[in-house]
Scaffold this active site. Structure first.
Site, PDB file in Angstrom:
ATOM      1  N   SER A 139      67.485 121.108  75.646  1.00  6.79           N
ATOM      2  CA  SER A 139      66.188 120.512  75.977  1.00  6.79           C
ATOM      3  C   SER A 139      66.116 120.313  77.481  1.00  6.79           C
ATOM      4  O   SER A 139      67.155 120.166  78.144  1.00  6.79           O
ATOM      5  CB  SER A 139      66.028 119.157  75.277  1.00  6.79           C
ATOM      6  OG  SER A 139      64.903 118.453  75.762  1.00  6.79           O
ATOM      7  N   TYR A 152      69.281 110.292  74.081  1.00  4.87           N
ATOM      8  CA  TYR A 152      68.877 111.645  73.682  1.00  4.87           C
ATOM      9  C   TYR A 152      69.240 112.643  74.772  1.00  4.87           C
ATOM     10  O   TYR A 152      69.803 113.708  74.495  1.00  4.87           O
ATOM     11  CB  TYR A 152      67.379 111.684  73.392  1.00  4.87           C
ATOM     12  CG  TYR A 152      66.855 113.072  73.077  1.00  4.87           C
ATOM     13  CD1 TYR A 152      67.147 113.663  71.851  1.00  4.87           C
ATOM     14  CD2 TYR A 152      66.084 113.771  73.994  1.00  4.87           C
ATOM     15  CE1 TYR A 152      66.678 114.934  71.552  1.00  4.87           C
ATOM     16  CE2 TYR A 152      65.612 115.042  73.706  1.00  4.87           C
ATOM     17  CZ  TYR A 152      65.909 115.625  72.484  1.00  4.87           C
ATOM     18  OH  TYR A 152      65.448 116.889  72.197  1.00  4.87           O
TER      19      TYR A 152
END
Length: 229
Positions: A139, A152
């Site tokens: 990501s 995250y």
């Protein structure tokens, strides 16, 4: 000879788009996720198309024994595994100050351990055959950190680190490694977040995966970042 790819997190979003794209290119796809109903529906949809072949194996990638069992089932059905796509991921409460420890542990188990379990299950045979391709979906949160993405982002930084180190470990073995870092994608995972520009479509990531897979065998596309304009 038809190739076989395992796609984790295949029940929806990016994983589903990747599986559909590969099936369209006559690659056998092993559909992996926790949702048996969604996987079964997708497998039927793919198998109804000419030249496509899909196998649904419900699996919790955070559990090593389930991942190893899944890979064995996939080999029994299709033979060797040519491509392993680590796409399964969780985006839960990620600010350290929120103290949502259960959310942190789930993200670590799926986003990090799940990736490692999959790699561990397929790499030995890929090295023995001197061919194979590992694709990890990270990501842009593994590149940049916001005040709400700390944990995250840490898991996605880890995915990038695993990809970078693995590429060096597997140099000259014939096994390729690609890390793909998407920006905001229009999926169930991200729809609850405020979007300030048109997000990517899951198919955009499927195209990035296919690009990496279709390069000549001497070309190893290590890093792809895909962002909305």
């Amino acid at each position: 000879m038809t190739k076989t790819a395992i796609v984790t997190g295949a029940s929806s979003g990016i994983g589903k788009a990747i599986a559909m794209k590969l099936a369209e290119e006559n690659i056998n796809v092993v559909l992996v996720a926790r949702s048996e109903d969604k996987l079964t529906t997708l497998a039927k949809e793919i198998n109804n198309k000419e030249g496509a072949n899909a196998l649904a194996i419900p699996t919790d990638v955070s559990k090593r024994e389930e991942v190893e069992k899944m890979v064995k089932e996939a080999k029994k059905q299709f033979g060797s595994i040519d491509v392993y796509i680590n796409n399964a991921g969780l985006m839960l409460s990620a600010a350290v100050t929120d103290g949502q420890i259960n959310d942190w542990e789930q993200m670590i188990d799926v986003n990090m351990k799940g990736v490692l379990y999959g790699i561990h299950a397929v790499v030995p045979e890929m090295k023995e055959r001197k061919t194979g391709h590992l694709i990890n979906i990270a990501s842009v949160s593994g590149i940049e950190v916001t005040k709400k993405s700390t944990v995250y982002s840490a898991t996605k930084f880890a995915v990038r680190a695993i990809s970078m180190g693995l590429e060096k470990e597997l140099a000259h073995t014939g096994v390729r490694v690609t890390n793909i870092s998407p920006g905001m994608v229009d999926t169930n995972l991200t729809r609850r977040h405020t979007i300030q520009r048109k997000p990517l479509a899951p198919e955009d990531l499927a195209n990035a995966v296919f690009y990496a897979l279709t390069q000549p065998t001497y070309v190893n596309v290590n890093e792809i970042t895909v962002r909305p304009v």
